[in-house]
Design an enzyme around this catalytic site. Structure first.
Site, PDB file in Angstrom:
ATOM      1  N   PHE A 230       0.841  -1.189   0.000  1.00  0.00           N
ATOM      2  CA  PHE A 230       0.000   0.000   0.000  1.00  0.00           C
ATOM      3  C   PHE A 230       0.889   1.256   0.000  1.00  0.00           C
ATOM      4  O   PHE A 230       1.943   1.274   0.646  1.00  0.00           O
ATOM      5  CB  PHE A 230      -0.868  -0.046   1.257  1.00  0.00           C
ATOM      6  CG  PHE A 230      -1.967   0.968   1.302  1.00  0.00           C
ATOM      7  CD1 PHE A 230      -3.166   0.747   0.646  1.00  0.00           C
ATOM      8  CD2 PHE A 230      -1.807   2.149   2.015  1.00  0.00           C
ATOM      9  CE1 PHE A 230      -4.192   1.674   0.702  1.00  0.00           C
ATOM     10  CE2 PHE A 230      -2.829   3.087   2.071  1.00  0.00           C
ATOM     11  CZ  PHE A 230      -4.024   2.855   1.416  1.00  0.00           C
TER      12      PHE A 230
ATOM     13  N   TYR B  86     -11.090   0.359  10.360  1.00  0.00           N
ATOM     14  CA  TYR B  86     -12.288   0.783   9.608  1.00  0.00           C
ATOM     15  C   TYR B  86     -12.579  -0.129   8.419  1.00  0.00           C
ATOM     16  O   TYR B  86     -13.523   0.083   7.695  1.00  0.00           O
ATOM     17  CB  TYR B  86     -12.178   2.248   9.157  1.00  0.00           C
ATOM     18  CG  TYR B  86     -10.906   2.612   8.414  1.00  0.00           C
ATOM     19  CD1 TYR B  86     -10.753   2.299   7.069  1.00  0.00           C
ATOM     20  CD2 TYR B  86      -9.877   3.268   9.063  1.00  0.00           C
ATOM     21  CE1 TYR B  86      -9.603   2.635   6.389  1.00  0.00           C
ATOM     22  CE2 TYR B  86      -8.707   3.611   8.396  1.00  0.00           C
ATOM     23  CZ  TYR B  86      -8.581   3.291   7.059  1.00  0.00           C
ATOM     24  OH  TYR B  86      -7.426   3.615   6.402  1.00  0.00           O
ATOM     25  N   LYS B  87     -11.734  -1.152   8.211  1.00  0.00           N
ATOM     26  CA  LYS B  87     -11.970  -2.089   7.110  1.00  0.00           C
ATOM     27  C   LYS B  87     -12.830  -3.244   7.630  1.00  0.00           C
ATOM     28  O   LYS B  87     -14.009  -3.061   7.873  1.00  0.00           O
ATOM     29  CB  LYS B  87     -10.628  -2.532   6.532  1.00  0.00           C
ATOM     30  CG  LYS B  87      -9.954  -1.347   5.824  1.00  0.00           C
ATOM     31  CD  LYS B  87      -8.538  -1.580   5.383  1.00  0.00           C
ATOM     32  CE  LYS B  87      -8.031  -0.328   4.657  1.00  0.00           C
ATOM     33  NZ  LYS B  87      -6.590  -0.326   4.476  1.00  0.00           N
TER      34      LYS B  87
ATOM     35  N   ASP C 110       1.848  -5.770   8.191  1.00  0.00           N
ATOM     36  CA  ASP C 110       0.690  -4.889   8.063  1.00  0.00           C
ATOM     37  C   ASP C 110      -0.529  -5.783   7.855  1.00  0.00           C
ATOM     38  O   ASP C 110      -0.617  -6.494   6.849  1.00  0.00           O
ATOM     39  CB  ASP C 110       0.904  -3.945   6.874  1.00  0.00           C
ATOM     40  CG  ASP C 110      -0.214  -2.929   6.744  1.00  0.00           C
ATOM     41  OD1 ASP C 110      -1.377  -3.285   7.025  1.00  0.00           O
ATOM     42  OD2 ASP C 110       0.064  -1.785   6.348  1.00  0.00           O
TER      43      ASP C 110
ATOM     44  N   ARG D 175     -11.773  -3.657  -7.759  1.00  0.00           N
ATOM     45  CA  ARG D 175     -11.523  -4.529  -6.616  1.00  0.00           C
ATOM     46  C   ARG D 175     -12.848  -4.852  -5.949  1.00  0.00           C
ATOM     47  O   ARG D 175     -13.644  -3.957  -5.649  1.00  0.00           O
ATOM     48  CB  ARG D 175     -10.596  -3.807  -5.632  1.00  0.00           C
ATOM     49  CG  ARG D 175      -9.997  -4.717  -4.590  1.00  0.00           C
ATOM     50  CD  ARG D 175      -9.052  -3.962  -3.681  1.00  0.00           C
ATOM     51  NE  ARG D 175      -9.770  -2.964  -2.893  1.00  0.00           N
ATOM     52  CZ  ARG D 175      -9.214  -2.230  -1.935  1.00  0.00           C
ATOM     53  NH1 ARG D 175      -7.928  -2.363  -1.673  1.00  0.00           N
ATOM     54  NH2 ARG D 175      -9.920  -1.347  -1.255  1.00  0.00           N
TER      55      ARG D 175
HETATM   56  C1  LIG Z   1      -5.894   0.898   4.371  1.00  0.00           C
HETATM   57  C2  LIG Z   1      -4.429   0.745   4.530  1.00  0.00           C
HETATM   58  C3  LIG Z   1      -3.669   1.732   5.152  1.00  0.00           C
HETATM   59  C4  LIG Z   1      -4.324   3.018   5.577  1.00  0.00           C
HETATM   60  O1  LIG Z   1      -3.587   3.830   6.408  1.00  0.00           O
HETATM   61  P1  LIG Z   1      -4.298   5.085   7.089  1.00  0.00           P
HETATM   62  O2  LIG Z   1      -3.280   5.692   7.943  1.00  0.00           O
HETATM   63  O3  LIG Z   1      -5.503   4.575   7.813  1.00  0.00           O
HETATM   64  O4  LIG Z   1      -4.748   6.001   5.998  1.00  0.00           O
HETATM   65  C5  LIG Z   1      -2.316   1.484   5.330  1.00  0.00           C
HETATM   66  N1  LIG Z   1      -1.739   0.333   4.912  1.00  0.00           N
HETATM   67  C6  LIG Z   1      -2.468  -0.635   4.296  1.00  0.00           C
HETATM   68  C7  LIG Z   1      -1.811  -1.892   3.860  1.00  0.00           C
HETATM   69  C8  LIG Z   1      -3.823  -0.456   4.089  1.00  0.00           C
HETATM   70  O5  LIG Z   1      -4.536  -1.394   3.465  1.00  0.00           O
END
Ligand SMILES: *Cc1c(COP(=O)(O)O)cnc(C)c1O
Length: 406
Positions: free
Chosen positions: A126, A228-229, A203, A377
């Protein structure tokens, strides 16, 4: 049997079908296929928020900090650890965003390996993970060793083996890749990293709440994840960090604030970190943002992560079948592993027309995610997504492709 009948039969036979009603629906949405970006609220959350405002915030006022809020990052962290991470108490804390917690733990990992200079990471990760590592490399002089995973796969132990050495301080990887959905072999990669004396920061943004995790059992050093996911904590809900017990006495994160200090209300001169996982905190925790996820954790505990994973595999397998039957004739490319053991809770398909098609799907209440340059997706949040939503979504994509086959 029509596709509609097949979906209906799967929904009828689904042992978790009854919990779909526990979530708020509406807004003209026919098929929500982005629960891995923002999970739906549970119905009980609306009531919980109201009573919190009336009774706990409005009634207890500042006393709330002593009574519950000060320790909420730790008590809620323990709950996330127990229900979704396979983590014993005292190793998980809620606070900050994923981005900020990743920053803290990457820096902390480098500090735990002061004689080493390299971070292993991959171009499929990400953006925030990659950008943070780039910034930290600038800041500290650390060297980044990049892995280029295949577009429809992810990082393997073999790929890590090619770049790891006794200079490696940290392996920074996503357990489930945000685009391809590839689920990596966390115990194998962790074992390999440890053989070379390196640490692993996993992660788990796209795996917590959808795949079975055993952070303690796999010997993972550090982890960070979103709430939040698949944990349905709501937009901007704070993230969580996991630090294995064996590192807690020595870990030092770079944002020294009073909420991570040994005596937060002592107001003394000189920072002394708290004992245990509290030292990962910096400032005042976002109490309001921590409330909704607790309802989802209750629900996950009620049904169990193993059952959630079974439903998740059934949903992605059904989606994959429909992609093969309905979308492959339009030269849509699958960008996700076919083996269910190698994928998480979402799948991605690519086609040059998808950038144009996605807004039209949204207009019609079919809500997948677009991931550039050409990907749609399909995020199938196991507790709130029906097989019929999968069917509606993929049929709608087919119809759009039939009209705009470019
Ligand atoms: C959704 C996601 C993030 C989001 O980071 P935020 O600080 O909440 O914006 C980071 N890393 C991964 C792998 C994600 O899927």
């Amino acid at each position: 049997m029509t596709t509609e009948d097949r979906a209906a039969a799967l929904d009828t036979a689904d042992p978790l079908g009854h919990v779909v009603d526990r979530f708020v629906t509406g807004g003209g949405v026919q098929a929500y296929l982005d629960g891995n970006s923002l999970g739906r609220p549970t119905r009980v959350t609306a009531e919980r928020m109201r009573t919190f405002v009336d009774d706990e915030w409005g009634g207890r006022l500042i006393r709330g900090w002593d009574e519950r809020w000060f320790d909420l990052p730790l008590t809620l962290g323990d709950r996330i650890g127990a229900v979704t991470l396979g983590a014993a108490p005292g190793q998980t804390v809620v606070g900050d965003s994923t981005t900020v917690l990743l920053y803290k733990l990457i820096r902390a990992a480098l500090a735990l390996r002061p004689d080493r200079t390299e971070i292993i990471l991959d171009r499929g990760n990400f953006p925030t993970d990659r950008y943070l590592a780039e910034g930290i490399a600038e800041e500290t002089g650390a060297v980044l060793r990049w892995i280029d995973p295949p577009f429809d796969g992810g990082v393997t132990a073999d790929a890590v083996a090619e770049v790891i050495s006794d200079r490696t301080a940290l392996v920074l990887i996503s357990h489930v890749a945000y685009r391809s959905g590839h689920l990596l072999d966390a115990p194998a990669i962790t074992g390999l990293a440890h053989t070379h004396g390196a640490l692993v920061l996993l992660d788990v943004c796209h795996s917590a709440g959808s795949v079975v995790l055993d952070l303690d059992g796999w010997d993972v050093d550090l982890a960070v994840g979103c709430t939040y996911k698949y944990l349905n904590g709501g937009p901007g809900a704070p993230a969580f960090a996991y630090v294995a017990q064996r590192h807690l006495d020595n870990i030092v994160q770079p944002i020294w604030g009073w909420m991570g200090a040994a005596d937060s209300f002592g107001m003394a001169q000189g920072y002394v970190p708290a004992q245990g996982i509290r030292r990962i905190l910096s400032g005042t925790p976002a109490v309001l943002g921590m409330l909704p996820m607790a309802d989802m954790l209750d629900l996950i505990e009620e049904v169990g992560v193993e059952a959630i994973r079974v439903k998740s595999v059934a949903l992605t397998s059904f989606a994959l079948k429909l992609v093969d039957e309905l979308l492959a004739p339009f030269d849509v490319e699958l960008s996700t592993p076919r083996d269910p053991a190698e994928r998480g809770g979402h799948l991605t398909v690519d086609h040059p027309a998808f950038r144009e098609i996605t807004p039209r799907l949204w207009r019609d209440g079919i809500i997948p995610d677009f991931r550039g340059p050409t990907g749609i997706r399909l995020g199938l949040s196991p507790l709130s997504t029906t097989f019929d939503e999968v069917r509606l979504g993929i049929e709608a994509i087919r119809e759009e492709l039939a009209v705009h086959p470019s």
